[in-house]
Every structure is written in C-alpha cells, then in structure tokens.
Enzyme design. Structure first.
Site, PDB file in Angstrom:
ATOM      1  N   THR A  78      -1.990   0.826  -6.055  1.00 52.98           N
ATOM      2  CA  THR A  78      -1.250   0.774  -4.799  1.00 52.98           C
ATOM      3  C   THR A  78      -1.531  -0.539  -4.075  1.00 52.98           C
ATOM      4  O   THR A  78      -0.607  -1.212  -3.584  1.00 52.98           O
ATOM      5  CB  THR A  78      -1.641   1.972  -3.901  1.00 52.98           C
ATOM      6  OG1 THR A  78      -1.332   3.176  -4.604  1.00 52.98           O
ATOM      7  CG2 THR A  78      -0.911   1.942  -2.580  1.00 52.98           C
ATOM      8  N   ASN A 156       6.221   7.024 -14.226  1.00 44.05           N
ATOM      9  CA  ASN A 156       5.086   7.939 -14.291  1.00 44.05           C
ATOM     10  C   ASN A 156       5.487   9.380 -14.578  1.00 44.05           C
ATOM     11  O   ASN A 156       4.735  10.118 -15.211  1.00 44.05           O
ATOM     12  CB  ASN A 156       4.268   7.886 -12.987  1.00 44.05           C
ATOM     13  CG  ASN A 156       5.138   7.781 -11.761  1.00 44.05           C
ATOM     14  OD1 ASN A 156       5.936   6.860 -11.622  1.00 44.05           O
ATOM     15  ND2 ASN A 156       5.008   8.738 -10.872  1.00 44.05           N
ATOM     16  N   GLN A 184       1.332   2.635 -15.606  1.00 38.07           N
ATOM     17  CA  GLN A 184       1.453   3.679 -16.630  1.00 38.07           C
ATOM     18  C   GLN A 184       1.566   3.133 -18.054  1.00 38.07           C
ATOM     19  O   GLN A 184       1.298   3.863 -19.002  1.00 38.07           O
ATOM     20  CB  GLN A 184       2.680   4.565 -16.337  1.00 38.07           C
ATOM     21  CG  GLN A 184       2.500   5.467 -15.137  1.00 38.07           C
ATOM     22  CD  GLN A 184       1.429   6.554 -15.332  1.00 38.07           C
ATOM     23  OE1 GLN A 184       0.951   6.805 -16.452  1.00 38.07           O
ATOM     24  NE2 GLN A 184       1.052   7.190 -14.245  1.00 38.07           N
ATOM     25  N   GLY A 205      -7.061   1.060 -12.804  1.00 35.00           N
ATOM     26  CA  GLY A 205      -8.206   1.405 -13.650  1.00 35.00           C
ATOM     27  C   GLY A 205      -8.157   2.835 -14.165  1.00 35.00           C
ATOM     28  O   GLY A 205      -8.364   3.095 -15.354  1.00 35.00           O
ATOM     29  N   HIS A 206      -7.839   3.767 -13.263  1.00 33.96           N
ATOM     30  CA  HIS A 206      -8.016   5.179 -13.636  1.00 33.96           C
ATOM     31  C   HIS A 206      -6.889   5.742 -14.483  1.00 33.96           C
ATOM     32  O   HIS A 206      -6.873   6.934 -14.788  1.00 33.96           O
ATOM     33  CB  HIS A 206      -8.229   6.038 -12.385  1.00 33.96           C
ATOM     34  CG  HIS A 206      -7.021   6.245 -11.545  1.00 33.96           C
ATOM     35  ND1 HIS A 206      -6.376   7.454 -11.472  1.00 33.96           N
ATOM     36  CD2 HIS A 206      -6.329   5.407 -10.737  1.00 33.96           C
ATOM     37  CE1 HIS A 206      -5.348   7.346 -10.631  1.00 33.96           C
ATOM     38  NE2 HIS A 206      -5.300   6.122 -10.173  1.00 33.96           N
ATOM     39  N   THR A 242     -16.219  -7.957  -0.741  1.00 35.84           N
ATOM     40  CA  THR A 242     -17.181  -8.023  -1.849  1.00 35.84           C
ATOM     41  C   THR A 242     -16.699  -7.152  -3.007  1.00 35.84           C
ATOM     42  O   THR A 242     -16.287  -6.005  -2.818  1.00 35.84           O
ATOM     43  CB  THR A 242     -18.572  -7.566  -1.360  1.00 35.84           C
ATOM     44  OG1 THR A 242     -18.943  -8.408  -0.265  1.00 35.84           O
ATOM     45  CG2 THR A 242     -19.609  -7.655  -2.463  1.00 35.84           C
ATOM     46  N   CYS A 328       6.454  19.150  -1.997  1.00 35.71           N
ATOM     47  CA  CYS A 328       6.646  20.185  -0.993  1.00 35.71           C
ATOM     48  C   CYS A 328       7.061  19.500   0.304  1.00 35.71           C
ATOM     49  O   CYS A 328       6.396  18.573   0.754  1.00 35.71           O
ATOM     50  CB  CYS A 328       5.344  20.949  -0.801  1.00 35.71           C
ATOM     51  SG  CYS A 328       5.616  22.555  -0.102  1.00 35.71           S
TER      52      CYS A 328
HETATM   53  N1  PLP Z   1       2.180   3.148  -9.938  1.00 32.77           N
HETATM   54  C1  PLP Z   1       2.378   4.118 -10.832  1.00 32.77           C
HETATM   55  C2  PLP Z   1       3.493   3.988 -11.825  1.00 32.77           C
HETATM   56  C3  PLP Z   1       1.555   5.247 -10.843  1.00 32.77           C
HETATM   57  O1  PLP Z   1       1.766   6.210 -11.732  1.00 32.77           O
HETATM   58  C4  PLP Z   1       0.517   5.332  -9.885  1.00 32.77           C
HETATM   59  C5  PLP Z   1      -0.340   6.537  -9.834  1.00 32.77           C
HETATM   60  O2  PLP Z   1       0.096   7.642 -10.093  1.00 32.77           O
HETATM   61  C6  PLP Z   1       0.358   4.290  -8.978  1.00 32.77           C
HETATM   62  C7  PLP Z   1       1.206   3.210  -9.030  1.00 32.77           C
HETATM   63  C8  PLP Z   1      -0.692   4.324  -7.904  1.00 32.77           C
HETATM   64  O3  PLP Z   1      -1.974   4.307  -8.442  1.00 32.77           O
HETATM   65  P1  PLP Z   1      -3.217   4.418  -7.461  1.00 32.77           P
HETATM   66  O4  PLP Z   1      -3.141   5.765  -6.824  1.00 32.77           O
HETATM   67  O5  PLP Z   1      -4.394   4.260  -8.345  1.00 32.77           O
HETATM   68  O6  PLP Z   1      -3.110   3.350  -6.457  1.00 32.77           O
END
Ligand code: PLP
Length: 386
Positions: A78, A156, A184, A205-206, A242, A328
């Site tokens: 984001t 996504n 993604q 990262g995640h 940092t 929702c």
């Molecule tokens: N962009 C895409 C295509 C995503 O699927 C996501 C998370 O679902 C994001 C951006 C945002 O990732 P984050 O919540 O790690 O900022």
C-alpha cells in the site's frame, strides 16, 4: 481462536498472505538479535545492519531484473503504490490525468480518488468479461494529458494477468509514467521490469513468504518522483525513516528463494490448482470459474458455487481457510466487485470463493479441501436455495 482453526485448517488463502518460510526467518533472526544496529550508523553494528539491507536490495533487484539502487524499501505494498502514484503526481505543477483499470486494489484506487478530489481526472478502464483489460481500450483512453498509467500486473481476487508490457509501450508513447502493482504476481510468475517496461513496480513482502510490514517500490533510473513522507534521507531520499532491517533482510531472502523455485513451483502449483478444480467440478458440474482460464496466476482459482452464498459455504466447510472477496456494506453482503464487473449477475457472484494455493500446499490438502467444500455445498444446498 480454537487450535483446530489455527493448526488443522487447510490454508488456501495465499493471495491474502503467506507464511514466513523457515529460511526467511533464519535469515532475519540475527538482525533481531545482535545485528540490531541502525543502518545509518558508522560503527560496527551499523555497518552490519547496512550490509544486511544492501544484500537484500540486490536480492530484490535480481528477482525483477532491476539494479539494486532502483529499489526503495517501504512498509507494505500500500505504501509502495501510494509513493508511486502520489509521488509522481507531486512533481506536476497542475492536475493531470491518470489512466487505470476499474479492478485495482484499494492501495491504488484510494490514492487515485484522492488525486481526483484535488482536481485530477481519473480514467478507469473496465476489463472485458474474462477479467483482462484490453490493450485497445487503454489505448483509446490515452492522450498527451496523461501523467500516470497504473495497471495491476495480476488481480488479487481472480488472478487474471493484465497486459502491462503492451500498455507500457503505448503509455510511454504519450509521455506517461507507468506503474504496476505486482504484489500478487511476484514469486508466482516471472516479473521482469524490462519485459514489463514499467517505471515503477510495487512489491509486498507478505505475499511472497516474507513478513508483513515490509514492501518495496522499484523506481527506474530517471523517473521523476518525490517522497510522500518527509523526514531524513534514507532510501535514496524517497522513503525516510529508519529501515526495518530484519524484515528487509527477510524480503531479500524471500526474493532469492522465489527466484530459485519459480520454475518448478509454477508448474507444481498449477497442477494442484487444476486438480482442485476438477475435483470440485466432478461433484458440482455447474460450478463456474471467474476470469480467464489461461491468462491467470497459476495458484488462483476463483469459482462460483451455484445456489449458495460463498460465506455460508466457507462457514460450513470446516477446516478450509479461503476467502469470498465479498464486502459488507451497511449490514448488506455485497458480491466481489471484480466478479460483478465481469458481467456476472450479483446473486450468482455471491457464490464466489477464492481458493489460492502456495508453497506449502500438497495434494493431500487439495483432496481434503475438495471433499470439505463439496460436502459443505451439498449440505447447504440440500434444502434448496441457501
Ligand atoms: N495490491 C494487491 C494486488 C494486493 O493483493 C494487496 C493485498 O492484498 C495489496 C496491494 C496491499 O498489500 P498490503 O496490505 O501489504 O499493503
């Protein structure tokens, strides 16, 4: 949360987030212990932390075919997309135009909406019924007033892969800066900045087995962009604060592993995903797939279960961790917007379940998940409309 939910669940929600790989955690731990220095310090601890960050910068760059000094570490995807869109917009003296798609993540749609409120024009191009934006539709939207084109690499929810490379060529022809959100696609399919022709590219990262709370933005040499946060001069002056050293080290290692495993994992996961689809369809012949069956991520299966609400189905399919993509709003459940945009009627779209596979998915998971989902569907629909 019960132990059953945390440990026995068949996790099929890798597009939401991934676990941290053991190798990634091993790489990080020393930086949470003795390698705690501030990378801006010139003593031994600082130098050690700095070396960790710089190693990671090279590893991220290598995965996408960029140079190390084109990588800016951030806190998440984001933030990366905000920096890309707002950071380029901030260099313009007057409001201009952004061309984007209508199926972007809020990380893109929200900064675009903010620009709109400040006088910019946002052109949102809709995908065709297969969930892919047509290059000719983008081409029609382009003009000399377009400052930024931002188009996600892979969606996504339904996994469809957008024609970023072709769009970038056309966008550059009108002088626009091109950004793609590759949160993604990274680690799932090849992502090379030169093949895509982009100036800016978002990484999370995640979504690739590194921790949450770390991301990166690729910034091509020569791209005119300003920081969004104001502070000290870290990250080439583009992202002060940092550095989150241990997580950055984890992101670097995750990118290295993704590069090593991509070719085999892509094939393995695709086969598992297709087996899941076949198993579900064998019991539910009118199960429908959302989005293009070919032009999509190898791990993503977005399906519409007939005559049932996706949330109710997942609640009944005990042990399967997946998502519906529904939202929702004012107490009302709304179907996933991207599925409605494909032309699917909203009632049928409510039956959507997104099943996304990953590195730890096995054939046993697929078999058990298919059994749980089909049994749940039978149970929920037995009495007629759910
Ligand atoms: N962009 C895409 C295509 C995503 O699927 C996501 C998370 O679902 C994001 C951006 C945002 O990732 P984050 O919540 O790690 O900022």
């Amino acid at each position: 949360m019960s132990p059953e939910r945390t440990t026995d669940a068949i996790y099929l929600d890798f597009n939401a987030t991934t676990p941290i790989l053991p190798e990634v955690l091993d790489a990080m731990l020393p930086y949470l212990r003795e390698g705690f220095g501030n990378p801006s310090s010139d003593h031994a601890q600082g130098i050690r932390a700095r070396e960790g960050v710089e190693l990671a910068r090279g590893q991220v760059a290598a995965l996408i075919g960029g140079s190390a000094n084109e990588i800016v570490f951030t806190s998440c995807a984001t933030e990366s997309s905000n920096l890309a869109i707002r950071g380029v917009a901030a260099t313009r003296a007057a409001p201009g135009r952004v061309v984007t798609s209508s199926i972007e993540h809020p990380a893109t749609t929200s900064p675009c909406a903010e620009l709109e409120a400040r006088g910019w024009t946002i052109t949102r191009v809709r995908p065709r019924s297969n969930g892919v934006v047509d290059v000719s539709d983008i081409e029609q939207a382009l003009g000399p007033d377009v400052a930024i084109v931002t188009l996600m690499h892979a969606n996504n929810e339904i996994g469809t892969i957008q024609p970023v490379g072709d769009v970038a060529t056309r966008a550059h022809a009108v002088g626009a800066v091109v950004h793609t959100d590759a949160a993604q696609s990274i680690g799932k399919i090849p992502v090379r900045v030169d093949d895509l022709g982009v100036d800016l590219l978002t990484i999370a990262g995640h979504k690739l087995y590194a921790p949450k709370g770390v991301g990166a933005l690729y910034v091509r040499h020569g791209t005119v962009i300003q920081p969004v946060l104001r502070g000290a001069g870290q990250e080439h002056g583009l992202r002060p604060g940092t550095e989150n050293v241990a997580s950055i080290v984890g992101l670097g290692r995750a990118c290295e592993l993704a590069g090593e495993r991509l070719a085999t994992e892509r094939v393995r996961i695709r086969q598992l995903r297709d087996q899941l689809w076949e198993r579900l369809r064998a019991v539910i012949p009118d199960l429908a797939m959302n989005g293009d069956p070919e032009r999509r991520l190898p791990n993503t299966l977005s399906v519409r279960f007939p005559r049932v609400d996706g949330a109710r189905l997942l609640a009944a399919a005990r042990g399967v961790a997946a998502s519906t993509g529904s939202a929702c709003h004012s107490g009302e459940v709304l179907p996933p917007d991207v599925v409605v945009q494909l032309g699917v009627d909203p009632t049928s779209a409510l039956g959507t379940v997104r099943l996304s596979l990953g590195f730890t998915t096995t054939i046993d998971h697929v078999t058990r998940a298919a059994d749980a989902l089909t049994s749940a569907w039978q149970a929920v629909t037995r009495g007629g409309m759910a």
